[in-house]
Design an enzyme around this catalytic site. Structure first.
Site, PDB file in Angstrom:
ATOM      1  N   ALA A 146     -19.247  14.418   8.878  1.00  0.00           N
ATOM      2  CA  ALA A 146     -18.590  13.273   8.252  1.00  0.00           C
ATOM      3  C   ALA A 146     -17.328  12.948   9.051  1.00  0.00           C
ATOM      4  CB  ALA A 146     -18.223  13.630   6.823  1.00  0.00           C
ATOM      5  N   GLY A 202     -22.238  17.066   7.913  1.00  0.00           N
ATOM      6  CA  GLY A 202     -23.137  15.967   7.563  1.00  0.00           C
ATOM      7  C   GLY A 202     -24.213  15.745   8.621  1.00  0.00           C
ATOM      8  N   GLU A 234     -26.821  18.128   7.886  1.00  0.00           N
ATOM      9  CA  GLU A 234     -27.452  17.708   6.624  1.00  0.00           C
ATOM     10  C   GLU A 234     -28.444  16.563   6.858  1.00  0.00           C
ATOM     11  OE1 GLU A 234     -23.480  17.558   4.770  1.00  0.00           O
ATOM     12  OE2 GLU A 234     -24.412  18.576   3.059  1.00  0.00           O
ATOM     13  N   GLU A 239     -18.037  23.046   6.781  1.00  0.00           N
ATOM     14  CA  GLU A 239     -17.155  22.387   5.808  1.00  0.00           C
ATOM     15  C   GLU A 239     -16.166  23.342   5.162  1.00  0.00           C
ATOM     16  OE1 GLU A 239     -20.339  21.813   6.190  1.00  0.00           O
ATOM     17  OE2 GLU A 239     -20.833  19.720   5.830  1.00  0.00           O
TER      18      GLU A 239
END
Ligand code: CAA
Length: 695
Positions: free
Chosen positions: A63, A102, A105, A125
């Protein structure tokens, strides 16, 4: 068409390519672009399967961390990934570089994962005080089981492609041209009518509750004070107990809690600060660097040896100089012993030990240093000795060689003046143990050239350190602030607190140990000898004798003698309150006529930390530190200031500078002590309602 995500078709395969340099972070434009490109791919009848990949150096590395803390903008990443997973076409992730957070992910939302052999993937994270909030805590356990997912998510370390293949995360590892390999793989899967594989539809075994409580136990010590690792465990547990939709909802709740926590704000600050310290204002990015291919080190003691290990481990040859062969032999043996201890713990192979040792040579003659590119002096902390060493270095080293001192207290400008090339002289202040501690205070003298600074800052990174550039003053940034804190700790005890109480307050705040345990580790004899020296040389200005001197005189020097401020049982480093110390403190208080009082934990915390903030502000004003974030990084990497508090200056901002200033003013009014005289910078910021971060 989006600027940052493109769609094109090649050989019946649709390619969705993220192109958002430098690391393809998944900001709003990328998330929207991914959905648009997906729609295009789905509508493209000529595309039998879709490949998601990154342009440039990496698959998306997560992210966009800069967007955290701002109002979230739709589409959210979890929804984008759910859409990818629900798409009507076979979806393949083709990974190179670092697919993190992310990014990883996204790969879990695809049916198949292909990776270059050099690629790494992971869910880091937790290092930002967060958890994987885009389905990672729900999909990864479904793919590889709860235990392995816990290791990956709570550990937060990137894993190599080969390892990921073994774990069943990556389906195929390739080398060479990723795009060509991805197209070939996608075609093969399409030809084979390979099934869709939605990870969210896999079942995960329900684990007994003890798996999660045991995991919590196993990290309790190492992750003391941190919120995120424990939330990560809760989220993985949810994956084993709830269906995917409910699990994802739980993940979101836990993620949002973390995102809004002060801890994550602090950890994100540290992430960027760690990168900022490497950028020196006023020094152009393209400043030429000098090549450092060989290093000389003067002194084979604990410090010299530790410094040498950093270079050897980074593959840089070292020549170590001492006055006596015996000292060299001892130094080399110690380095070998340290490496072998690391190998015993399984963190190095014996070949690696031998490779490092083969890069080490020794000498008794300065003339042998004529070919080194950098010399670091790590001899006795005495100006006369250092000047002699630098005189010799000036005589023997080649033009352009960088001459560095590891002094922790002496004036780098004065040392530089003992050479004919002060522009090549710099301080490189390593922290003990030098092969372990990540901080390197690089001390710029008045004459140090930009080229030398830029080279040494780059070199710090190369040897695995976080280099912070500071200016000249007694103790530089770290120790100057430390001394102020130690003085408060001692005063607090004089006034009525017990050493164990002071230590507990700072330990509970998150520091690895309190000021007195730290003094016992460093050795009470060190400070005592310095004070004794001053009492002899300058009795008028010498510090008063106190209870720490009394302890040192009894050879209570700390851990190394089995007792200092605290007692230590044989082979145990747990500090235990000491009756001898209590008696010496009592004696001192009586001699001084001090009426003791109860000292509250709040006062301990405020006095020990606010004095650091005030000194930090003075250091900023003097330009000894360039930015508040430099001080934060010095304290995090040099002294273990808790990452989740963000460093002393960030922490002060989070309290509010008006509040901090008012208290400092109050302490000054009460004591009249110089250390409490509010720094004008702090005063100004407090009045203007600003933060250090606004500077
Ligand atoms: N968001 C925003 N900026 C980022 C970023 C991110 N995720 N990752 C890196 N950057 C920036 C850095 O700040 C740096 O910027 P400057 O050049 O302006 O300083 C630049 O990208 C290059 O980064 P590095 O200097 O660190 O380059 P590197 O090659 O040494 O390392 C990296 C690259 C391994 C990707 C490293 O930057 C890194 O670890 N990044 C963070 C990865 C991460 O934590 N991802 C998870 C994000 S949280 C998430 O994804 C939550 C979720 O579940 C949705």
């Amino acid at each position: 068409m989006s600027d940052v995500v493109s769609y094109q078709r090649e050989d019946e395969i649709g390619l969705i390519v993220v192109d958002n340099p430098p690391v393809n972070a998944l900001g709003h434009a990328v998330r929207q672009g991914l959905l648009d490109a997906l729609d295009q791919g789905l509508a493209d009848d000529g595309a039998r399967a879709l490949v998601v990949m990154g342009a440039g150096r990496t698959f998306p590395a997560g992210a966009d961390i800069r967007e955290f803390g701002q109002t979230p903008k739709e589409p959210a990443l979890p929804d984008v990934i759910n859409r990818l997973e629900d798409s009507g076409k076979l979806l393949i992730a083709a990974v190179h570089g670092t697919a993190l957070g992310g990014g990883m992910e996204i790969t879990l939302g695809c049916d198949y994962r292909l990776a270059l052999d050099s690629a790494r993937m992971g869910l880091p994270e937790v290092n930002l005080g967060l958890l994987p909030g885009a389905g990672g805590t729900q999909r990864l356990p479904r793919l590889i089981g709860a235990q392995a997912a816990l290791d990956a998510i709570v550990g937060g370390k990137p894993m190599k492609a080969g390892q990921l293949e073994k774990m069943g995360v990556v389906d195929k590892v390739v080398s060479g041209d990723l795009k060509a390999e991805a197209i070939a793989y996608a075609r093969q899967l399409a030809d084979d009518n390979a099934p869709r594989r939605k990870v969210s539809e896999l079942t995960v075994d329900k684990e007994s509750n003890t798996v999660f409580s045991d995991y919590e136990q196993s990290i309790a010590r190492k992750k003391r004070g941190f919120l995120a690792p424990f939330h990560c465990i809760k989220a993985v547990q949810a994956a084993t107990e709830l269906d995917f939709a409910a699990g994802q909802k739980r993940e979101r709740e836990l993620f949002t809690e973390l995102l809004n926590s002060p801890q994550s704000a602090a950890q994100r600050h540290v992430f960027f600060a760690e990168r900022e310290v490497g950028k020196v204002p006023g020094i152009a990015k393209d400043t030429p660097r000098r090549e450092i291919a060989q290093v000389g080190i003067i002194g084979a003691g604990t410090m010299g040896g530790g410094i040498a290990m950093n270079f050897l481990s980074a593959g840089i040859p070292v020549k170590m100089l001492e006055m006596k062969q015996e000292a060299l032999d001892k130094g080399v043996a110690l380095i070998r012993k340290n490496y072998e201890a690391t190998a015993k713990k399984g963190r190095m192979t014996s070949e690696q030990v031998e490779r490092c040792m083969s890069l080490l040579t020794t000498t008794l003659s300065y003339d042998d240093l004529s070919d080194v590119d950098l010399v670091i002096e790590a001899v006795f902390e005495n100006m006369k000795v250092k000047k002699e060493v630098f005189g010799e270095l000036d005589r023997v080293t080649k033009p352009g060689a960088i001459l560095a001192t590891n002094t922790s207290t002496l004036d780098v400008n004065e040392i530089a003046q003992s050479t004919r090339r002060p522009e090549d002289v710099i301080g490189m202040h390593f922290f003990s143990p030098a092969n372990v501690m990540k901080l390197l205070e690089n001390v710029r003298g008045e004459a140090t050239s930009d080229e030398v600074i830029a080279t040494v800052m780059d070199l710090s990174k190369r040897i695995g350190k976080v280099g912070v550039l500071v200016g000249v003053c007694y103790g530089f940034v770290g120790n100057r602030i430390l001394h102020k804190r130690q003085a408060q700790a001692i005063s607090l005890v004089n006034e009525g607190a017990a050493p164990a109480q002071v230590d507990k307050v700072l330990y509970d705040f998150g520091l690895p140990m309190g000021p007195f345990a730290m003094a016992d580790l460093a050795g009470l004899d060190v400070g005592w000898r310095i004070r004794e020296g001053l009492r002899e040389s300058d009795p008028a200005n010498a510090p008063e004798r106190n209870w720490l001197d009394a302890l040192a005189e009894q050879e209570r020097w700390g851990q190394k003698t089995g007792g200092g401020v605290f007692d230590y049982a044989e082979g145990d480093r747990t500090p235990r309150p000491s009756e001898v110390t209590a008696a010496e403190i009592e004696k001192y208080r009586a001699e001084q006529g001090i009426d003791t009082r109860e000292v509250s934990d709040t006062e301990i915390l405020e006095r020990c930390l606010y004095v650091m903030v005030n000194e930090g502000a003075k250091i900023l004003e003097e330009g000894v530190a360039m930015r508040p974030l430099d001080i934060d990084i010095v304290w995090i990497y040099g002294y273990g200031f808790p990452v989740y508090q963000g460093g002393p200056m960030f922490w002060a901002d989070s309290i509010g500078l008006d509040k901090v200033h008012a208290k400092i003013q109050q302490f000054h009014d009460e004591t009249g002590h110089d250390d409490w005289k509010p720094a004008p910078l702090l005063e100004r910021l407090a009045k203007e309602g600003k933060r250090f971060a606004d500077l």
